[in-house]
Design a protein around this motif. Structure first.
Motif, short mmCIF file in Angstrom:
data_model
loop_
_atom_site.label_atom_id
_atom_site.label_comp_id
_atom_site.label_asym_id
_atom_site.label_seq_id
_atom_site.Cartn_x
_atom_site.Cartn_y
_atom_site.Cartn_z
N LEU A 130 43.97 6.33 -44.71
CA LEU A 130 44.69 6.92 -43.58
C LEU A 130 44.72 5.97 -42.39
O LEU A 130 45.74 5.84 -41.70
CB LEU A 130 44.03 8.25 -43.18
CG LEU A 130 44.14 9.40 -44.19
CD1 LEU A 130 43.38 10.62 -43.69
CD2 LEU A 130 45.59 9.75 -44.46
N LEU A 131 43.59 5.29 -42.14
CA LEU A 131 43.55 4.33 -41.05
C LEU A 131 44.50 3.16 -41.31
O LEU A 131 45.20 2.69 -40.40
CB LEU A 131 42.12 3.82 -40.86
CG LEU A 131 41.91 2.75 -39.77
CD1 LEU A 131 42.35 3.28 -38.42
CD2 LEU A 131 40.44 2.33 -39.73
N GLY A 132 44.54 2.68 -42.55
CA GLY A 132 45.45 1.59 -42.90
C GLY A 132 46.90 1.99 -42.70
O GLY A 132 47.72 1.20 -42.19
N ASP A 133 47.25 3.21 -43.10
CA ASP A 133 48.62 3.69 -42.90
C ASP A 133 48.94 3.79 -41.41
O ASP A 133 50.07 3.48 -40.98
CB ASP A 133 48.81 5.05 -43.56
CG ASP A 133 48.83 4.96 -45.08
OD1 ASP A 133 49.11 3.86 -45.59
OD2 ASP A 133 48.57 5.97 -45.75
N GLY A 134 47.95 4.21 -40.61
CA GLY A 134 48.16 4.29 -39.17
C GLY A 134 48.37 2.92 -38.54
O GLY A 134 49.24 2.75 -37.67
N LEU A 135 47.59 1.93 -38.97
CA LEU A 135 47.78 0.57 -38.46
C LEU A 135 49.13 0.00 -38.88
O LEU A 135 49.77 -0.73 -38.12
CB LEU A 135 46.65 -0.32 -38.98
CG LEU A 135 45.25 -0.06 -38.42
CD1 LEU A 135 44.24 -0.98 -39.09
CD2 LEU A 135 45.22 -0.26 -36.91
N ARG A 136 49.56 0.32 -40.10
CA ARG A 136 50.86 -0.15 -40.56
C ARG A 136 51.99 0.40 -39.70
O ARG A 136 52.92 -0.32 -39.33
CB ARG A 136 51.07 0.25 -42.02
CG ARG A 136 52.40 -0.21 -42.59
CD ARG A 136 52.40 -0.11 -44.09
NE ARG A 136 51.99 1.19 -44.55
CZ ARG A 136 51.57 1.46 -45.79
NH1 ARG A 136 51.49 0.49 -46.68
NH2 ARG A 136 51.24 2.69 -46.14
N ASP A 137 51.88 1.67 -39.31
CA ASP A 137 52.88 2.26 -38.42
C ASP A 137 52.77 1.67 -37.02
O ASP A 137 53.78 1.45 -36.35
CB ASP A 137 52.72 3.78 -38.37
CG ASP A 137 53.06 4.44 -39.69
OD1 ASP A 137 53.77 3.81 -40.50
OD2 ASP A 137 52.59 5.58 -39.93
N MET A 138 51.54 1.43 -36.55
CA MET A 138 51.35 0.91 -35.20
C MET A 138 51.92 -0.49 -35.06
O MET A 138 52.59 -0.81 -34.08
CB MET A 138 49.86 0.91 -34.86
CG MET A 138 49.56 0.46 -33.43
SD MET A 138 47.80 0.46 -33.03
CE MET A 138 47.27 -1.01 -33.91
N PHE A 139 51.65 -1.35 -36.05
CA PHE A 139 52.15 -2.72 -36.00
C PHE A 139 53.58 -2.84 -36.51
O PHE A 139 54.17 -3.92 -36.47
CB PHE A 139 51.26 -3.65 -36.83
CG PHE A 139 49.90 -3.85 -36.22
CD1 PHE A 139 49.76 -4.35 -34.94
CD2 PHE A 139 48.75 -3.57 -36.95
CE1 PHE A 139 48.51 -4.56 -34.39
CE2 PHE A 139 47.49 -3.77 -36.41
CZ PHE A 139 47.37 -4.27 -35.12
N ASP A 140 54.10 -1.72 -37.06
CA ASP A 140 55.46 -1.72 -37.63
C ASP A 140 55.57 -2.74 -38.75
O ASP A 140 56.51 -3.53 -38.80
CB ASP A 140 56.51 -1.99 -36.55
CG ASP A 140 57.92 -1.59 -37.00
OD1 ASP A 140 58.02 -0.80 -37.95
OD2 ASP A 140 58.89 -2.09 -36.43
N VAL A 141 54.55 -2.74 -39.62
CA VAL A 141 54.52 -3.64 -40.76
C VAL A 141 55.22 -3.01 -41.93
O VAL A 141 54.96 -1.84 -42.26
CB VAL A 141 53.06 -4.01 -41.13
CG1 VAL A 141 53.03 -4.86 -42.39
CG2 VAL A 141 52.40 -4.73 -39.97
N GLU A 142 56.08 -3.75 -42.60
CA GLU A 142 56.78 -3.21 -43.77
C GLU A 142 55.82 -3.10 -44.93
O GLU A 142 54.90 -3.88 -45.10
CB GLU A 142 57.93 -4.14 -44.16
CG GLU A 142 59.04 -4.22 -43.12
CD GLU A 142 60.18 -5.07 -43.58
OE1 GLU A 142 60.11 -5.60 -44.70
OE2 GLU A 142 61.15 -5.22 -42.81
N SER A 143 56.04 -2.10 -45.79
CA SER A 143 55.18 -1.88 -46.95
C SER A 143 55.36 -3.01 -47.95
O SER A 143 56.44 -3.54 -48.11
CB SER A 143 55.52 -0.55 -47.61
OG SER A 143 55.35 0.52 -46.70
#
Length: 293
Positions: free
Chosen positions: A280-293
């Motif tokens: 969940l934390l990793g998904d949150g960081l991905r959204d925060m940094f706007d990193v593509e999957s």
């Protein structure tokens, strides 16, 4: 005018940071994941003072208390030796976090440096590093880890070695892809023409742009490292008893299923809890940094 430009740049940086934090804080899954990880860190750090039976992490035997179900005295019940499962589970979380720190603390820097070199220099460096990475990735991870663990004495250090031998490859491939794309940017060429050396370009120009990707990948990998370590311990190639490890606790309790279900369920839920938090934390960081999957 110079002061105005500095102020504008500072405001833009503050605005970007605020927007990232806003996206993170408005993501319920990210907040829940953060709270889960903070709770695990708190429990692991203060385990000797928070657990009701800290001595039960060692070679303690109390056959009069064998296989007691969960109650007020033993929240998770007791195991085949009469040891408190809750106390051992909390100390098992500490072992899992130590495994994460040991494995990712080595594999992430190694993989990042190799990926940066392959992506920036290209040529023989790219062929050599990419070839080595592909060879390592072709090996089944669990099989290689079992082979390494079988050659060495089962303990935490050797479990770290077995997992680290594999884990750097994914980071090397990821950073290689990102750095190769960044190396073709105009500002990299401008830095090179201005006299910047390869070390400066690698670690001052390219690496900072890889930090969001590295952060997301590392956080998500923490969950996989915990599962991988628990699997090794479950198969008997991890931490050596009587040191509590979540995987070995599940393995010890499975022989008493379904009568004494808590001996498997409670440490298994602990694995689920911590891995869910990191995901969940990793998904949150991905959204925060706007990193593509």
């Amino acid at each position: 005018m110079a002061d105005m430009k500095v102020l504008d740049a500072s405001e833009r940086g503050l605005s970007a940071s605020y927007m990232m934090w806003y996206r993170f804080s408005r993501n319920p899954a990210a907040v829940i994941g953060t709270l889960i990880i903070l709770s695990v860190l708190f429990l692991a750090a203060f385990a000797p003072w928070l657990t009701p039976y800290p001595k039960h992490v060692g070679a303690v035997v109390d056959f009069r208390a064998r296989h007691l179900p969960p109650d007020a005295a033993h929240w998770f019940g007791t195991d085949k030796a009469g040891r408190d499962i809750f106390s051992r589970t909390i100390f098992g979380l500490r072992i899992s976090l130590l495994l994460v720190v040991g494995v990712l603390g080595i594999s992430v820097p190694v993989g990042a440096v190799l990926g940066l070199m392959a992506g920036y220099f290209g040529g023989w460096a790219e062929k050599l590093i990419s070839g080595l990475t592909n060879v390592m990735l072709a090996m089944p991870p669990l099989v290689m880890a079992l082979a390494v663990s079988n050659l060495l004495e089962p303990n935490l250090m050797n479990a770290m070695i077995a997992i680290t031998l594999l884990w750097w490859t994914w980071h090397a491939r990821l950073i290689y892809t990102v750095s190769k794309s960044i190396a073709s940017e105009d500002y990299i060429e401008a830095a090179r023409l201005a006299g910047a050396g390869p070390v400066h370009i690698l670690f001052r120009e390219i690496l900072p742009n890889c930090i969001p990707v590295i952060s997301v990948k590392t956080t998500l990998d923490a969950a996989f490292v915990i599962l991988f370590g628990a699997t090794l311990s479950f198969l008997g190639f991890g931490v050596k008893p009587p040191i509590p490890d979540l995987g070995s606790m599940v393995a010890d309790g499975r022989q008493f299923m379904p009568d004494y279900w808590w001996e498997v369920l409670c440490p298994g839920l602990a694995v689920l809890y911590v891995t869910l938090g990191f995901n969940l934390l990793g998904d949150g960081l991905r959204d925060m940094f706007d990193v593509e999957s």
